[in-house]
Design a protein around this motif. Structure first.
Motif, short mmCIF file in Angstrom:
data_model
loop_
_atom_site.label_atom_id
_atom_site.label_comp_id
_atom_site.label_asym_id
_atom_site.label_seq_id
_atom_site.Cartn_x
_atom_site.Cartn_y
_atom_site.Cartn_z
N THR A 204 21.88 -39.70 19.10
CA THR A 204 20.47 -39.62 18.88
C THR A 204 20.51 -38.48 17.62
O THR A 204 19.73 -38.78 16.71
CB THR A 204 19.87 -38.67 19.92
OG1 THR A 204 19.78 -39.91 21.24
CG2 THR A 204 18.44 -38.44 19.70
N VAL A 205 21.13 -37.46 17.80
CA VAL A 205 21.30 -36.45 16.67
C VAL A 205 21.70 -37.28 15.46
O VAL A 205 21.02 -36.93 14.33
CB VAL A 205 22.04 -35.24 17.17
CG1 VAL A 205 22.48 -34.39 15.86
CG2 VAL A 205 21.48 -34.43 18.15
N PHE A 206 22.77 -37.81 15.40
CA PHE A 206 23.17 -38.45 14.02
C PHE A 206 22.42 -39.47 13.32
O PHE A 206 21.90 -39.48 12.21
CB PHE A 206 24.66 -38.79 14.25
CG PHE A 206 25.31 -39.40 12.78
CD1 PHE A 206 25.82 -38.63 12.02
CD2 PHE A 206 25.39 -40.90 12.43
CE1 PHE A 206 26.27 -38.99 10.84
CE2 PHE A 206 26.16 -41.33 11.52
CZ PHE A 206 26.35 -40.21 10.49
N ALA A 207 21.69 -40.48 14.15
CA ALA A 207 20.85 -41.31 13.83
C ALA A 207 19.53 -40.77 13.45
O ALA A 207 19.09 -41.14 12.24
CB ALA A 207 20.73 -42.44 14.82
N ALA A 208 19.10 -39.74 13.99
CA ALA A 208 17.87 -39.22 13.57
C ALA A 208 17.92 -38.49 12.13
O ALA A 208 17.21 -38.38 11.30
CB ALA A 208 17.43 -38.22 14.60
N ALA A 209 19.16 -38.00 11.91
CA ALA A 209 19.44 -37.05 10.85
C ALA A 209 19.55 -38.14 9.90
O ALA A 209 19.19 -37.96 8.71
CB ALA A 209 20.68 -36.25 10.90
N LEU A 210 20.14 -39.29 10.04
CA LEU A 210 20.57 -40.21 8.98
C LEU A 210 18.83 -40.90 8.48
O LEU A 210 18.68 -40.97 7.37
CB LEU A 210 21.37 -41.50 9.44
CG LEU A 210 21.50 -42.84 8.58
CD1 LEU A 210 22.32 -42.40 7.38
CD2 LEU A 210 22.39 -43.74 9.38
N ALA A 211 18.05 -40.86 9.61
CA ALA A 211 16.74 -41.61 9.18
C ALA A 211 15.98 -40.38 8.37
O ALA A 211 15.37 -41.17 7.39
CB ALA A 211 15.86 -41.77 10.57
#
Length: 327
Positions: A204-211
């Protein structure tokens, strides 16, 4: 969901805020893009537009992931492993970009050099997966409830193929203003949603940061682009996408959500193969396929919108495929 939105906002703000500074620095250092003469002639006006701009979203993503881990009070190994994989591939891209700038042409590392480095990075990530495992790895078949156990040797070969393949596929997609970022953005949102659904905090954290980082970058990269991400950015994105798929234990989900990446790669393979077999004939006006559409008269904005739209539809379908077996 609240955590995802906070992390996404941090990545967006940091990336957008440092963008002008990064562009000025790249201009000062004369890190400009070199355009191939065999490419579309109208791309020549992009000569010397700053490249290596992927740094801005890499910095934004690192800051957001760090903030997310602080907010949760946990040192999530999966988030660090995904960030490490993406950053390592970004470092390979940095070496490639620097070689291009030094040579003053659009040719950096050789294909063999790049492949060796990519395999070494994939091997390090797979080692982390192995150390974290407590049994045989499994492979989930999307849109079904079928899970296959694989022996580690077979899984290692499979994982290396997928990781390196995904990294190169995203790299090939980076060919016109906003395309790689525009296609990868919905993929990042998909994985953030899967992370929330499956309660994988690191995902969740990494994907949200990527977005968030990609949203901030598109301010400067959407047509007409003020900066290009370079291999520094595109190889980082490839590592990020592959890392997310494995962190979710669903690498085969890349088949639907990464459909555009796959089409781009296949267009190159088919073009080269047909050229050799036919003695110089071509299937497409130019490959990767986004250049074919350009030479058919499509504008860059149209290509980005259609390719991103296809990805959004495939991500919605894939999310349905993840949810259905859980019901």
């Amino acid at each position: 969901m609240r955590l995802a939105l906070i992390v996404c906002a941090i990545a967006f703000v940091v990336t957008a805020a440092i963008g002008p500074g990064v562009i000025r620095y790249l201009q000062k250092m004369k890190f400009g893009q070199k355009i191939l003469e065999i490419g579309p002639k109208w791309h020549m006006n992009k000569q010397n537009i700053p490249t290596m701009g992927g740094f801005m979203f890499i910095i934004g993503i690192i800051a957001a992931v760090a903030a997310g881990l602080v907010l949760t009070g946990e040192m999530d190994v999966s988030a660090i492993a995904m960030l490490g994989l993406a950053a390592a591939y970004g470092a390979v891209g940095l070496v490639d970009d620097y070689a291009k700038i030094k040579k003053k042409e659009n040719a950096g590392l050789t294909a063999r050099q790049k492949m060796v480095l990519q395999i070494l990075v994939a091997a390090a990530f797979i080692l982390v997966l192995f150390l974290q495992s407590d049994g045989l790895p499994t492979l989930w078949i999307p849109f079904t409830d079928i899970v296959i156990s694989l022996p580690w040797p077979a899984y290692i070969i499979f994982a290396a193929f997928v990781i390196v393949g995904a990294d190169n596929a995203v790299n090939l997609t980076d060919g016109i203003d906003g395309l790689a970022a525009g296609v990868t953005l919905p993929v990042a949102v998909f994985f953030a949603a899967v992370g929330v659904l499956t309660e994988r905090m690191g995902v969740t954290v990494f994907a949200a940061a990527l977005a968030g980082g990609l949203l901030g970058f598109l301010i400067y990269n959407f047509n007409p682009a003020k900066v290009f991400m370079g291999d520094t950015g595109s190889l980082f994105l490839g590592g990020a996408v592959a890392g997310l798929a494995f962190a979710c234990d669903m690498p085969l989900i890349l088949l639907p959500v990464g459909l555009i990446y796959i089409i781009e790669t296949l267009s190159v393979i088919l073009q080269v193969s047909y050229f050799k077999i036919s003695g110089g004939k071509r299937l497409f006006k130019m490959a990767p396929i986004h250049h074919h559409f350009e030479m058919c008269g499509w504008g860059e904005k149209k290509i980005v919108m259609i390719f991103a739209g296809v990805t959004i539809l495939m991500c919605i379908l894939a999310y349905y495929g993840v949810v259905t077996p859980m019901q």
